[in-house]
Design a protein around this motif. Sequence first.
Motif, PDB file in Angstrom:
ATOM      1  N   LEU A 164       0.850  -1.192   0.000  1.00  0.00           N
ATOM      2  CA  LEU A 164       0.000   0.000   0.000  1.00  0.00           C
ATOM      3  C   LEU A 164       0.886   1.242   0.000  1.00  0.00           C
ATOM      4  O   LEU A 164       1.934   1.265   0.619  1.00  0.00           O
ATOM      5  CB  LEU A 164      -0.869   0.031   1.268  1.00  0.00           C
ATOM      6  N   MET A 165       0.457   2.264  -0.714  1.00  0.00           N
ATOM      7  CA  MET A 165       1.246   3.498  -0.770  1.00  0.00           C
ATOM      8  C   MET A 165       0.332   4.700  -0.616  1.00  0.00           C
ATOM      9  O   MET A 165      -0.868   4.610  -0.857  1.00  0.00           O
ATOM     10  CB  MET A 165       1.932   3.619  -2.126  1.00  0.00           C
ATOM     11  N   CYS A 200       6.207   8.901   3.173  1.00  0.00           N
ATOM     12  CA  CYS A 200       5.368   8.446   4.281  1.00  0.00           C
ATOM     13  C   CYS A 200       5.800   7.120   4.898  1.00  0.00           C
ATOM     14  O   CYS A 200       5.497   6.849   6.044  1.00  0.00           O
ATOM     15  CB  CYS A 200       3.906   8.374   3.853  1.00  0.00           C
ATOM     16  N   GLY A 201       6.490   6.288   4.148  1.00  0.00           N
ATOM     17  CA  GLY A 201       6.947   5.028   4.726  1.00  0.00           C
ATOM     18  C   GLY A 201       5.859   3.978   4.839  1.00  0.00           C
ATOM     19  O   GLY A 201       6.070   2.917   5.429  1.00  0.00           O
ATOM     20  N   GLY A 202       4.692   4.240   4.278  1.00  0.00           N
ATOM     21  CA  GLY A 202       3.606   3.267   4.338  1.00  0.00           C
ATOM     22  C   GLY A 202       3.932   2.000   3.561  1.00  0.00           C
ATOM     23  O   GLY A 202       3.418   0.924   3.857  1.00  0.00           O
ATOM     24  N   ARG A 210       6.714   0.381   3.405  1.00  0.00           N
ATOM     25  CA  ARG A 210       7.971  -0.252   3.800  1.00  0.00           C
ATOM     26  C   ARG A 210       7.866  -1.775   3.787  1.00  0.00           C
ATOM     27  O   ARG A 210       6.841  -2.355   4.132  1.00  0.00           O
ATOM     28  CB  ARG A 210       8.458   0.264   5.145  1.00  0.00           C
ATOM     29  N   LYS A 261      10.352  -5.589   4.228  1.00  0.00           N
ATOM     30  CA  LYS A 261      11.566  -6.130   4.837  1.00  0.00           C
ATOM     31  C   LYS A 261      12.335  -6.912   3.790  1.00  0.00           C
ATOM     32  O   LYS A 261      11.830  -7.877   3.225  1.00  0.00           O
ATOM     33  CB  LYS A 261      11.193  -7.055   5.997  1.00  0.00           C
ATOM     34  N   VAL A 318      14.755  -2.627   6.541  1.00  0.00           N
ATOM     35  CA  VAL A 318      13.548  -1.936   6.105  1.00  0.00           C
ATOM     36  C   VAL A 318      13.860  -1.124   4.855  1.00  0.00           C
ATOM     37  O   VAL A 318      14.819  -0.361   4.814  1.00  0.00           O
ATOM     38  CB  VAL A 318      13.016  -1.007   7.220  1.00  0.00           C
ATOM     39  N   LYS A 319      13.063  -1.325   3.808  1.00  0.00           N
ATOM     40  CA  LYS A 319      13.204  -0.562   2.567  1.00  0.00           C
ATOM     41  C   LYS A 319      11.838   0.001   2.202  1.00  0.00           C
ATOM     42  O   LYS A 319      10.819  -0.578   2.547  1.00  0.00           O
ATOM     43  CB  LYS A 319      13.681  -1.465   1.429  1.00  0.00           C
ATOM     44  N   PHE A 320      11.847   1.131   1.507  1.00  0.00           N
ATOM     45  CA  PHE A 320      10.589   1.691   1.013  1.00  0.00           C
ATOM     46  C   PHE A 320      10.438   1.251  -0.439  1.00  0.00           C
ATOM     47  O   PHE A 320      11.265   1.601  -1.280  1.00  0.00           O
ATOM     48  CB  PHE A 320      10.611   3.219   1.088  1.00  0.00           C
ATOM     49  N   ARG A 344       1.047  -6.766   5.888  1.00  0.00           N
ATOM     50  CA  ARG A 344       0.906  -5.316   5.736  1.00  0.00           C
ATOM     51  C   ARG A 344      -0.120  -4.935   4.665  1.00  0.00           C
ATOM     52  O   ARG A 344      -0.708  -3.872   4.733  1.00  0.00           O
ATOM     53  CB  ARG A 344       2.269  -4.672   5.443  1.00  0.00           C
ATOM     54  N   TYR A 349      12.158  11.288   4.408  1.00  0.00           N
ATOM     55  CA  TYR A 349      12.194   9.831   4.272  1.00  0.00           C
ATOM     56  C   TYR A 349      12.184   9.402   5.721  1.00  0.00           C
ATOM     57  O   TYR A 349      13.221   9.388   6.375  1.00  0.00           O
ATOM     58  CB  TYR A 349      13.479   9.408   3.536  1.00  0.00           C
ATOM     59  N   PRO A 350      10.982   9.152   6.259  1.00  0.00           N
ATOM     60  CA  PRO A 350      10.866   9.051   7.715  1.00  0.00           C
ATOM     61  C   PRO A 350      11.721   7.924   8.318  1.00  0.00           C
ATOM     62  O   PRO A 350      11.823   6.838   7.747  1.00  0.00           O
ATOM     63  CB  PRO A 350       9.380   8.790   7.943  1.00  0.00           C
ATOM     64  N   ASN A 391       1.143  -3.972  11.747  1.00  0.00           N
ATOM     65  CA  ASN A 391       0.075  -3.071  11.321  1.00  0.00           C
ATOM     66  C   ASN A 391      -0.347  -2.236  12.519  1.00  0.00           C
ATOM     67  O   ASN A 391      -0.565  -2.760  13.606  1.00  0.00           O
ATOM     68  CB  ASN A 391      -1.103  -3.878  10.781  1.00  0.00           C
ATOM     69  N   SER A 442       4.545   6.044  10.378  1.00  0.00           N
ATOM     70  CA  SER A 442       5.294   7.286  10.588  1.00  0.00           C
ATOM     71  C   SER A 442       4.301   8.433  10.772  1.00  0.00           C
ATOM     72  O   SER A 442       3.168   8.373  10.291  1.00  0.00           O
ATOM     73  CB  SER A 442       6.185   7.565   9.385  1.00  0.00           C
ATOM     74  N   ASN A 445       4.516  11.166   9.309  1.00  0.00           N
ATOM     75  CA  ASN A 445       4.240  11.669   7.963  1.00  0.00           C
ATOM     76  C   ASN A 445       3.057  10.946   7.334  1.00  0.00           C
ATOM     77  O   ASN A 445       2.231  11.561   6.676  1.00  0.00           O
ATOM     78  CB  ASN A 445       5.462  11.462   7.057  1.00  0.00           C
ATOM     79  N   GLU A 446       3.011   9.626   7.541  1.00  0.00           N
ATOM     80  CA  GLU A 446       1.902   8.885   6.930  1.00  0.00           C
ATOM     81  C   GLU A 446       0.579   9.268   7.592  1.00  0.00           C
ATOM     82  O   GLU A 446      -0.416   9.546   6.909  1.00  0.00           O
ATOM     83  CB  GLU A 446       2.131   7.375   7.029  1.00  0.00           C
TER      84      GLU A 446
END
Lengths: 324, 500
Positions: free
Chosen positions: A231-232, A239-241, A243, A245, A250-252, A273, B245-246, B257, B261, B263-264
């Motif tokens: 999800l973005m 926002c890091g939503g 992210r 593994k 952790v990668k975006f 997620r 880039y949080p 879940n 962040s 920001n989000e």
Amino acid sequence: MQTIESKAETRTNAPSTFEIVTRKDFSDVTYLLEVRHPLMAKAAKPGQFVIVMLNEHGERIPLTIADFDRVKGTITLVIQAVGKTTKEMQLACQVGTRLYGMVGPMGIPSPISHAKKVVCVGGGLGVAPVFPQARAFKDAGAYVIGVVGFRNKDLVFWDDKFRACCDEFIICTDDGSTGIKGLVTEGIKQAIAKHSDIDEVVAIGPPIMMKGCAETTRPHNIKTMVSLNPLMVDGTGMCGGCRVKIGGQVKFACVDGPDFDGHKVDFDDLMTRLRRFTEQEKMALDRWLETCRMMNLPASSPASPVEPKPKGPRKAANSPARKS
Amino acid sequence: MAKKKTIRTIPQERTPMPEQDAQRRAHNFEEVACGYPIEAALNEAERCLLCPDEPCIAGCPVNIDIPGFIQKITEKNLRGAYDIITATNLLPAICGRVCPQENQCEGVCTVGDTLEPVAIGRLERFIGDAAIAEGWVNIPYIEPSGFKIGIVGSGPAGMACAADMAKAGCDVTVFEAFHQAGGVLKYGIPDFRLPNEVIDAEIANLMKLGVKFECNTLVGRLFTIEQMLDELSFQAVFVGTGAGYPSMLGVAGDSLNGVLSANELLTRCNLMRAKEFPDYDTPLPPAKRVAVVGAGNTAMDAMRVSLRLGAEKVYCIYRRSRTECPARAEEVHHAEDEGVEFHWHTNPVGNLDDGKGNVRGMRCIRMELGEPDDSGRRRPVPVPGSEFDFECDLVVYAIGTNANPIMGQTSSLKLNKWGYIETGENLATSVAGVFAGGDIVTGAATVIEAMGAGRKAAASMKAYLGIRATSVADLVGAASTGKLFGIDVKERNFARIRAA
């Protein structure tokens, strides 16, 4: 054609109006949209994605670019109507209409390596976005084996496009109605059995399918790239939503991906997620279907809203609109 | 001039700002501080001594002629005050709300040596709001310079730079990746601190200056900075993409879940209007107990947004004490009034899993101040054996951001070791014609600092393009930035000439 292109040349930074120029329905849930955006068509590379907003109230949904046509100046998206937004788009996005917004191309383009022999695997909706990669590998001189998977024969699309750019092409269906019976992993196994010198596998599709592909190639130690679809919101790393593994880090997916080494991806984490908003998604969908029912709109109709009777028998898949 | 005011003759008390009641406002998104009515503004303006030192001007990152505009208020000439402010700052309604004035103009105010400083920010906001209500806009006659300027990012830095370049006669286009312009002002700062209408009004003013905004445009990926300079024929480009880039904590359960962040959370709520779900399609998880890690301004925003979204309990988790907390005192105070529970000297150890991939609580440890580190600050260290668990269904990380990687991935701009764009003193980057400023250069900072950087970059850009200050607005601007005809403002002994 020429005029469209030259117009775009002189007004290179003229804003696109995101007009839909072509629509095709592959099944009652899968549809293709071709959106005019000459600048993006020029910039797009295989593996990149866009974020689309249907209307001002809409959410931002990431969609992988299924194809781009630099001459026509269009971006092709293949969409599966599963939630409220994608169903609403199925109804609203007719030729001549416009999207509220489309931004991209986002993400790091897929690295088209110098691999000599590549298997490009697409499952379900992933069949579309893996196509530009297959074509790019072919253009780079690789021997390309296409493997695509569908539930049944009726859902198959783009087999002609794949046949045109693949040296070998394997269709897998769940019920065996065409090609080999079984999942795409069967197709990969077949390809591996036949060719001992496969350099790379590229797999795009639902997370569970990509996980299966990664597990299939792991014992053979074949490099396997997957394209992740979390999800973005913004798609720009803010926002890091999204992210994920990767090998414990952790990668975006939006700015560090969306392509990652399938053997390092934590797919279970990704799948959990993806269920973040299940409840809200269901609520939004139910509410929308209810509105459709009251307004007598065909909530799952393809092609045109004025023709609510599509050909052939069709499951009324949780669509109350059908009953009225 | 009227009889000279002294510290004894001015109103001793700072004029209070009417505010929404804490209990009521914690459940709505309307603005907390309601703004000065005219009488209050006149009263507060009287508190300015019009002292000759004018430390406030130097304290302002964009050097607004503060005594000048306050004097206009005392003369009941609000339009005149607006004209003075907009000579240097086109966005008074925004800055009056979000600048940390206590560290800037108000922090150095002469009145503040004895009494509470003049409420400069509130007066600035008063003028900004009056301008929006009255539809004032200052559009000087602009001689087209023929230059085409591209600005990447429509946040405060980009907006400030755009305004200056447009006033210098350039053809300015601002590119924004989101579907709406405004950057962090739109997605980050919540409505109750800075209503979206205010931002839109200020953007509309920029558009009246001739600035074009193009949303849905991701520079770097749709076209690169280098392409802007050659193919798209921009003579100069300003990069103000922000940091964003949080950072994630890096503890167990980061990916559960319900962990997100700030920001989000803020983007979903402010820009995507998740607070109006399902009328708007973007959701947010409903949460009864929210833990926010961090105590900066973003953390305060996240906590106050959570309350308004219906949380019953909101906790602030911060490893240092209240004195070290980086948020503005006023924000902490507001959050406290609204019912946020602060847990100082507390550090998260991990997020607890409910077995289904959702967060069900948090494990924290108590901290105490240890030995001073290299910077001389005493580092918080964990107290052994002081771990404790508490329940929460949403965890928000507001612990800062890192550099956004897109510019680095797509351009040849030189970056520093943290990934921020490297610039010289004049904000020029390693690529000729490309300037950068704001968070993407300095790391996370404030709105007004970003605006200051945008203006500084604009000045450098004008020098680079050979544009000379010719317009009246520029001369007035130069007067208050300190140097007119090369004479420092402190040393000048000539009367200020107002060009009609």
